[in-house]
Design a protein around this motif. Structure first.
Motif, PDB file in Angstrom:
ATOM      1  N   THR A   1      -6.788 -12.324  32.318  1.00 49.00           N
ATOM      2  CA  THR A   1      -5.539 -12.501  33.063  1.00 49.00           C
ATOM      3  C   THR A   1      -4.761 -11.202  33.261  1.00 49.00           C
ATOM      4  OG1 THR A   1      -4.350 -13.053  31.032  1.00 49.00           O
ATOM      5  CG2 THR A   1      -5.286 -14.889  32.296  1.00 49.00           C
ATOM      6  N   LEU A   2      -5.351 -10.067  32.914  1.00 52.03           N
ATOM      7  CA  LEU A   2      -4.686  -8.774  33.102  1.00 52.03           C
ATOM      8  C   LEU A   2      -5.724  -7.785  33.624  1.00 52.03           C
ATOM      9  CD1 LEU A   2      -1.900  -7.296  32.463  1.00 52.03           C
ATOM     10  CD2 LEU A   2      -3.119  -6.360  30.503  1.00 52.03           C
ATOM     11  N   ALA A   3      -5.431  -7.195  34.777  1.00 56.37           N
ATOM     12  CA  ALA A   3      -6.355  -6.231  35.382  1.00 56.37           C
ATOM     13  C   ALA A   3      -5.695  -4.866  35.464  1.00 56.37           C
ATOM     14  CB  ALA A   3      -6.750  -6.689  36.782  1.00 56.37           C
ATOM     15  N   VAL A   4      -6.425  -3.824  35.074  1.00 55.17           N
ATOM     16  CA  VAL A   4      -5.929  -2.455  35.179  1.00 55.17           C
ATOM     17  C   VAL A   4      -6.070  -2.014  36.623  1.00 55.17           C
ATOM     18  CG1 VAL A   4      -6.305  -0.063  34.471  1.00 55.17           C
ATOM     19  CG2 VAL A   4      -6.516  -1.909  32.790  1.00 55.17           C
ATOM     20  N   THR A   5      -4.971  -1.478  37.172  1.00 59.82           N
ATOM     21  CA  THR A   5      -4.989  -1.020  38.560  1.00 59.82           C
ATOM     22  C   THR A   5      -4.962   0.497  38.673  1.00 59.82           C
ATOM     23  OG1 THR A   5      -2.581  -1.236  38.714  1.00 59.82           O
ATOM     24  CG2 THR A   5      -3.908  -3.124  39.429  1.00 59.82           C
ATOM     25  N   GLY A   6      -4.655   1.191  37.562  1.00 61.75           N
ATOM     26  CA  GLY A   6      -4.647   2.643  37.620  1.00 61.75           C
ATOM     27  C   GLY A   6      -4.058   3.252  36.361  1.00 61.75           C
ATOM     28  N   ILE A   7      -4.077   4.569  36.325  1.00 59.15           N
ATOM     29  CA  ILE A   7      -3.459   5.314  35.230  1.00 59.15           C
ATOM     30  C   ILE A   7      -2.814   6.553  35.822  1.00 59.15           C
ATOM     31  CG2 ILE A   7      -5.594   6.512  34.635  1.00 59.15           C
ATOM     32  CD1 ILE A   7      -4.564   6.453  31.690  1.00 59.15           C
ATOM     33  N   LYS A   8      -1.587   6.821  35.379  1.00 59.59           N
ATOM     34  CA  LYS A   8      -0.877   8.023  35.819  1.00 59.59           C
ATOM     35  C   LYS A   8      -0.735   8.947  34.613  1.00 59.59           C
ATOM     36  CE  LYS A   8       2.822   5.977  37.518  1.00 59.59           C
ATOM     37  NZ  LYS A   8       4.112   5.761  38.175  1.00 59.59           N
TER      38      LYS A   8
ATOM     39  N   ASP B   1      -6.063  17.600  23.484  1.00 57.66           N
ATOM     40  CA  ASP B   1      -5.928  16.549  22.483  1.00 57.66           C
ATOM     41  C   ASP B   1      -5.765  15.184  23.139  1.00 57.66           C
ATOM     42  OD1 ASP B   1      -6.056  18.360  20.390  1.00 57.66           O
ATOM     43  OD2 ASP B   1      -3.901  18.730  20.442  1.00 57.66           O
ATOM     44  N   PRO B   2      -6.039  14.113  22.383  1.00 57.70           N
ATOM     45  CA  PRO B   2      -5.816  12.771  22.933  1.00 57.70           C
ATOM     46  C   PRO B   2      -4.345  12.579  23.301  1.00 57.70           C
ATOM     47  CG  PRO B   2      -6.993  12.656  20.849  1.00 57.70           C
ATOM     48  CD  PRO B   2      -6.573  14.079  21.041  1.00 57.70           C
ATOM     49  N   PRO B   3      -4.054  11.614  24.159  1.00 57.99           N
ATOM     50  CA  PRO B   3      -2.666  11.396  24.558  1.00 57.99           C
ATOM     51  C   PRO B   3      -1.795  11.002  23.368  1.00 57.99           C
ATOM     52  CG  PRO B   3      -4.066   9.625  25.331  1.00 57.99           C
ATOM     53  CD  PRO B   3      -4.962  10.674  24.771  1.00 57.99           C
ATOM     54  N   TYR B   4      -0.593  11.538  23.323  1.00 57.76           N
ATOM     55  CA  TYR B   4       0.349  11.229  22.258  1.00 57.76           C
ATOM     56  C   TYR B   4       1.297  10.117  22.704  1.00 57.76           C
ATOM     57  CZ  TYR B   4       3.514  12.157  18.357  1.00 57.76           C
ATOM     58  OH  TYR B   4       4.269  12.051  17.220  1.00 57.76           O
ATOM     59  N   TYR B   5       1.653  10.123  23.983  1.00 60.24           N
ATOM     60  CA  TYR B   5       2.548   9.122  24.550  1.00 60.24           C
ATOM     61  C   TYR B   5       1.766   8.225  25.502  1.00 60.24           C
ATOM     62  CZ  TYR B   5       6.090  12.319  22.822  1.00 60.24           C
ATOM     63  OH  TYR B   5       6.847  13.126  22.023  1.00 60.24           O
ATOM     64  N   ILE B   6       1.794   6.916  25.244  1.00 61.31           N
ATOM     65  CA  ILE B   6       1.118   5.952  26.099  1.00 61.31           C
ATOM     66  C   ILE B   6       2.070   4.800  26.380  1.00 61.31           C
ATOM     67  CG2 ILE B   6      -0.820   4.358  26.357  1.00 61.31           C
ATOM     68  CD1 ILE B   6      -2.376   6.111  24.385  1.00 61.31           C
ATOM     69  N   LEU B   7       2.241   4.478  27.646  1.00 65.99           N
ATOM     70  CA  LEU B   7       3.032   3.331  28.077  1.00 65.99           C
ATOM     71  C   LEU B   7       2.161   2.464  28.963  1.00 65.99           C
ATOM     72  CD1 LEU B   7       6.347   5.099  29.175  1.00 65.99           C
ATOM     73  CD2 LEU B   7       5.951   3.847  27.056  1.00 65.99           C
ATOM     74  N   PHE B   8       2.555   1.219  29.154  1.00 65.95           N
ATOM     75  CA  PHE B   8       1.873   0.407  30.152  1.00 65.95           C
ATOM     76  C   PHE B   8       2.910  -0.237  31.040  1.00 65.95           C
ATOM     77  CE2 PHE B   8       2.655  -3.840  28.569  1.00 65.95           C
ATOM     78  CZ  PHE B   8       2.842  -3.658  27.210  1.00 65.95           C
TER      79      PHE B   8
ATOM     80  N   SER C   1       7.996  -8.565  39.742  1.00 68.75           N
ATOM     81  CA  SER C   1       8.716  -7.727  38.781  1.00 68.75           C
ATOM     82  C   SER C   1       7.853  -6.553  38.336  1.00 68.75           C
ATOM     83  CB  SER C   1       9.145  -8.549  37.571  1.00 68.75           C
ATOM     84  OG  SER C   1       8.029  -8.874  36.790  1.00 68.75           O
ATOM     85  N   SER C   2       8.471  -5.638  37.607  1.00 73.40           N
ATOM     86  CA  SER C   2       7.756  -4.499  37.057  1.00 73.40           C
ATOM     87  C   SER C   2       8.440  -4.116  35.755  1.00 73.40           C
ATOM     88  CB  SER C   2       7.798  -3.339  38.044  1.00 73.40           C
ATOM     89  OG  SER C   2       7.125  -2.237  37.501  1.00 73.40           O
ATOM     90  N   SER C   3       7.661  -3.818  34.721  1.00 77.17           N
ATOM     91  CA  SER C   3       8.260  -3.439  33.448  1.00 77.17           C
ATOM     92  C   SER C   3       7.373  -2.442  32.731  1.00 77.17           C
ATOM     93  CB  SER C   3       8.475  -4.678  32.574  1.00 77.17           C
ATOM     94  OG  SER C   3       7.234  -5.279  32.269  1.00 77.17           O
ATOM     95  N   LEU C   4       7.997  -1.621  31.892  1.00 75.13           N
ATOM     96  CA  LEU C   4       7.271  -0.660  31.063  1.00 75.13           C
ATOM     97  C   LEU C   4       7.295  -1.164  29.629  1.00 75.13           C
ATOM     98  CD1 LEU C   4       8.526   2.804  32.338  1.00 75.13           C
ATOM     99  CD2 LEU C   4       6.224   1.876  32.549  1.00 75.13           C
ATOM    100  N   GLY C   5       6.221  -0.914  28.895  1.00 71.66           N
ATOM    101  CA  GLY C   5       6.164  -1.323  27.501  1.00 71.66           C
ATOM    102  C   GLY C   5       5.398  -0.319  26.676  1.00 71.66           C
ATOM    103  N   HIS C   6       5.577  -0.419  25.365  1.00 69.03           N
ATOM    104  CA  HIS C   6       4.847   0.426  24.420  1.00 69.03           C
ATOM    105  C   HIS C   6       3.734  -0.406  23.808  1.00 69.03           C
ATOM    106  CE1 HIS C   6       7.751   3.717  24.451  1.00 69.03           C
ATOM    107  NE2 HIS C   6       8.675   2.781  24.541  1.00 69.03           N
ATOM    108  N   PRO C   7       2.487  -0.032  24.035  1.00 71.73           N
ATOM    109  CA  PRO C   7       1.385  -0.815  23.455  1.00 71.73           C
ATOM    110  C   PRO C   7       1.206  -0.517  21.968  1.00 71.73           C
ATOM    111  CG  PRO C   7       0.518   1.092  24.597  1.00 71.73           C
ATOM    112  CD  PRO C   7       2.011   1.094  24.831  1.00 71.73           C
TER     113      PRO C   7
END
Length: 129
Positions: A65-72, A2-9, A16-22
């Motif tokens: 101004t935002l580049a994707v560097t990867g996905i875990k 199934d498609p992902p249920y939980y997605i963070l960025f 700095s580094s931060s997690l967010g809910h899109p």
């Protein structure tokens, strides 16, 4: 699967580094691509393409101004005990933002070759940290 249920960025500017809910908007093949355009100047649109035959989706950014560097892809804590059966993996989209001077440069005249080279070197350092 199934498609992902939980997605963070995770955004990682130089200091700095931060997690967010899109905010998630589903887009299907027969939907208008105009819905993928940002609605205001500070909005970033990331496209997560989920293919049921692949174990890892692809992610791209439409932002200058935002580049994707990867996905875990990781286990989502507590997801396996949920009543509703769904994909119990957590997808974390990793991205980096352009430094403030790069954002200013995007809106001005053509930069000098020395400026472009310096920006390239700094972005490369940021991506490989």
């Amino acid at each position: 699967m199934d498609p992902p249920y939980y997605i963070l960025f995770s955004t990682q500017p130089a200091n700095s580094s931060s997690l967010g809910h899109p905010t998630i908007q589903y887009q299907y093949a027969d939907d208008s691509p105009l819905a993928l355009l940002p609605q205001h100047p500070d909005e970033h649109v990331l496209l997560l393409e989920f293919d049921q035959t692949s174990s890892v989706p692809t992610v791209t950014s439409t932002s200058r101004t935002l580049a994707v560097t990867g996905i875990k892809v990781e286990e989502a804590p507590g997801a396996a005990v949920a009543e509703d059966k769904h994909n119990d993996r957590m997808y974390i989209i990793e991205a980096t933002t352009a430094p403030v001077e790069d954002k200013l440069q995007l809106s001005s005249e053509r930069p000098s070759p020395h400026t472009v080279l310096a920006q390239f070197k700094q972005r490369k350092v940021n991506l490989f940290r």
